[in-house]
Write a protein that holds these residues in place. Structure first.
Motif, PDB file in Angstrom:
ATOM      1  N   GLY A  83       0.777  -1.226   0.000  1.00 33.91           N
ATOM      2  CA  GLY A  83       0.000   0.000   0.000  1.00 33.91           C
ATOM      3  C   GLY A  83       0.809   1.277   0.000  1.00 33.91           C
ATOM      4  N   GLY A  84       2.049   1.219  -0.456  1.00 35.05           N
ATOM      5  CA  GLY A  84       2.874   2.416  -0.552  1.00 35.05           C
ATOM      6  C   GLY A  84       3.459   2.879   0.768  1.00 35.05           C
ATOM      7  N   LYS A  85       3.415   2.034   1.791  1.00 37.46           N
ATOM      8  CA  LYS A  85       3.951   2.405   3.097  1.00 37.46           C
ATOM      9  C   LYS A  85       5.482   2.459   3.060  1.00 37.46           C
ATOM     10  N   VAL A  86       6.029   3.235   3.977  1.00 38.45           N
ATOM     11  CA  VAL A  86       7.466   3.179   4.244  1.00 38.45           C
ATOM     12  C   VAL A  86       7.633   2.117   5.320  1.00 38.45           C
ATOM     13  N   TYR A  87       8.595   1.234   5.144  1.00 35.98           N
ATOM     14  CA  TYR A  87       8.837   0.181   6.125  1.00 35.98           C
ATOM     15  C   TYR A  87      10.320   0.157   6.434  1.00 35.98           C
ATOM     16  N   HIS A  88      10.670  -0.301   7.639  1.00 37.23           N
ATOM     17  CA  HIS A  88      12.082  -0.409   7.998  1.00 37.23           C
ATOM     18  C   HIS A  88      12.289  -1.575   8.944  1.00 37.23           C
ATOM     19  N   ASP A  89      13.521  -2.038   8.961  1.00 35.14           N
ATOM     20  CA  ASP A  89      13.935  -3.028   9.944  1.00 35.14           C
ATOM     21  C   ASP A  89      15.447  -2.954  10.108  1.00 35.14           C
ATOM     22  N   GLU A  90      15.944  -3.761  11.020  1.00 36.61           N
ATOM     23  CA  GLU A  90      17.379  -3.906  11.215  1.00 36.61           C
ATOM     24  C   GLU A  90      17.704  -5.368  11.010  1.00 36.61           C
ATOM     25  N   ARG A  91      18.792  -5.624  10.297  1.00 36.61           N
ATOM     26  CA  ARG A  91      19.125  -7.013   9.980  1.00 36.61           C
ATOM     27  C   ARG A  91      20.621  -7.159   9.743  1.00 36.61           C
ATOM     28  N   VAL A  92      21.066  -8.398   9.766  1.00 35.47           N
ATOM     29  CA  VAL A  92      22.455  -8.707   9.446  1.00 35.47           C
ATOM     30  C   VAL A  92      22.549  -8.926   7.935  1.00 35.47           C
ATOM     31  N   ALA A 117       7.219  -4.652  -6.744  1.00 44.30           N
ATOM     32  CA  ALA A 117       7.273  -4.375  -8.182  1.00 44.30           C
ATOM     33  C   ALA A 117       8.259  -3.268  -8.509  1.00 44.30           C
ATOM     34  N   GLU A 118       8.307  -2.252  -7.662  1.00 41.97           N
ATOM     35  CA  GLU A 118       9.182  -1.110  -7.906  1.00 41.97           C
ATOM     36  C   GLU A 118       9.392  -0.408  -6.572  1.00 41.97           C
ATOM     37  N   ALA A 119      10.619  -0.422  -6.058  1.00 42.88           N
ATOM     38  CA  ALA A 119      10.847   0.143  -4.731  1.00 42.88           C
ATOM     39  C   ALA A 119      12.222   0.788  -4.621  1.00 42.88           C
ATOM     40  N   LEU A 120      12.308   1.732  -3.696  1.00 42.57           N
ATOM     41  CA  LEU A 120      13.568   2.390  -3.358  1.00 42.57           C
ATOM     42  C   LEU A 120      13.925   2.015  -1.935  1.00 42.57           C
ATOM     43  N   TYR A 121      15.197   1.727  -1.695  1.00 44.46           N
ATOM     44  CA  TYR A 121      15.669   1.324  -0.374  1.00 44.46           C
ATOM     45  C   TYR A 121      16.898   2.133   0.006  1.00 44.46           C
ATOM     46  N   CYS A 122      16.988   2.437   1.287  1.00 41.64           N
ATOM     47  CA  CYS A 122      18.172   3.074   1.851  1.00 41.64           C
ATOM     48  C   CYS A 122      18.769   2.102   2.865  1.00 41.64           C
ATOM     49  N   PHE A 123      20.055   1.825   2.745  1.00 40.26           N
ATOM     50  CA  PHE A 123      20.760   0.915   3.637  1.00 40.26           C
ATOM     51  C   PHE A 123      21.729   1.717   4.493  1.00 40.26           C
ATOM     52  N   GLU A 124      21.576   1.620   5.811  1.00 42.47           N
ATOM     53  CA  GLU A 124      22.430   2.362   6.724  1.00 42.47           C
ATOM     54  C   GLU A 124      23.217   1.373   7.589  1.00 42.47           C
ATOM     55  N   PRO A 125      24.513   1.200   7.319  1.00 37.46           N
ATOM     56  CA  PRO A 125      25.314   0.308   8.165  1.00 37.46           C
ATOM     57  C   PRO A 125      25.302   0.813   9.610  1.00 37.46           C
ATOM     58  N   MET A 126      25.266  -0.126  10.547  1.00 32.62           N
ATOM     59  CA  MET A 126      25.202   0.223  11.963  1.00 32.62           C
ATOM     60  C   MET A 126      26.483  -0.217  12.651  1.00 32.62           C
ATOM     61  N   ASN A 127      26.891   0.551  13.623  1.00 31.81           N
ATOM     62  CA  ASN A 127      28.065   0.220  14.409  1.00 31.81           C
ATOM     63  C   ASN A 127      27.625  -0.650  15.583  1.00 31.81           C
ATOM     64  N   ARG A 128      27.325  -1.904  15.273  1.00 31.50           N
ATOM     65  CA  ARG A 128      26.833  -2.848  16.270  1.00 31.50           C
ATOM     66  C   ARG A 128      27.530  -4.175  16.030  1.00 31.50           C
ATOM     67  N   ALA A 129      28.096  -4.711  17.066  1.00 27.90           N
ATOM     68  CA  ALA A 129      28.826  -5.978  16.937  1.00 27.90           C
ATOM     69  C   ALA A 129      27.862  -7.127  16.658  1.00 27.90           C
TER      70      ALA A 129
END
Length: 195
Positions: A83-92, A117-129
């Motif tokens: 539905g066009g939502k912005v979604y986020h998570d944290e992952r390895v 079908a068509e999406a834009l993503y931003c990846f932010e590396p985290m300083n987490r061990a």
């Protein structure tokens, strides 16, 4: 389907607005169709240890530690990204050299009916061990705890991943009992310390 030209020069829109090319953005960005990388900027490629051209038209699956991580993340995003939502998570995620790192990922779908079908993503590396003891819990338990840390109820988690509410409760109770945790706040704090 032809991908929009995201690498072309900035231009002026009718009405005076300015369009920027993907390469101009100072954060790791990627444009994808059905989880295939169609364009990315230098920052994204560098984050994963690749040259930009090596990632174009490649599946995101190569950037995950395990294929089941790729599949499970897709299931969570399909549910929450619609539905066009912005979604986020944290992952390895996994770099070209095989090393793993934590990453915060945000995305927006450009297709209301089909989020991938068509999406834009931003990846932010985290300083987490990467904690070695994270392997003490199963992949399913990690999935449940990720959704718990997003504030979802047992019923919402059960519906999202196709398990019964009682099974979700059992996963949570087993972990809490095993690690001497007394409540949800302690459970989330403990899980965050692993991440």
């Amino acid at each position: 389907m032809t991908a929009p030209d995201l690498s072309s020069s900035a231009s002026i829109e009718p009405g005076g607005g300015k369009l920027f090319r993907l390469a101009d953005l100072p954060v790791p960005m990627v444009y994808a169709t059905h989880r295939i990388i169609r364009d990315c900027n230098f920052e994204f490629a560098e984050t994963f240890g690749y040259e930009r051209h090596e990632l174009i038209d490649q599946s995101f699956s190569r950037l995950y530690p395990k294929i089941r991580d790729f599949v499970r993340t897709g299931e969570m995003w399909r549910t929450n990204f619609a539905g066009g939502k912005v979604y986020h998570d944290e992952r390895v995620m996994r770099r070209r050299d095989g090393s793993s790192f934590w990453c915060r990922v945000r995305g927006r779908s450009r297709n209301l009916a089909d989020p991938f079908a068509e999406a834009l993503y931003c990846f932010e590396p985290m300083n987490r061990a990467i904690a070695g003891n994270a392997s003490l819990i199963s992949d399913r338990q990690k999935q449940v705890l990720t959704l718990v840390s997003q504030g979802k109820t047992n019923a919402q988690i059960a519906q999202e991943i196709g398990l019964s509410k009682r099974t979700i409760e059992a996963h949570r109770a087993r972990i809490m009992r095993s690690y001497g945790l007394r409540n949800s706040a302690e459970l989330i704090a403990w899980f965050s310390s692993l991440r």
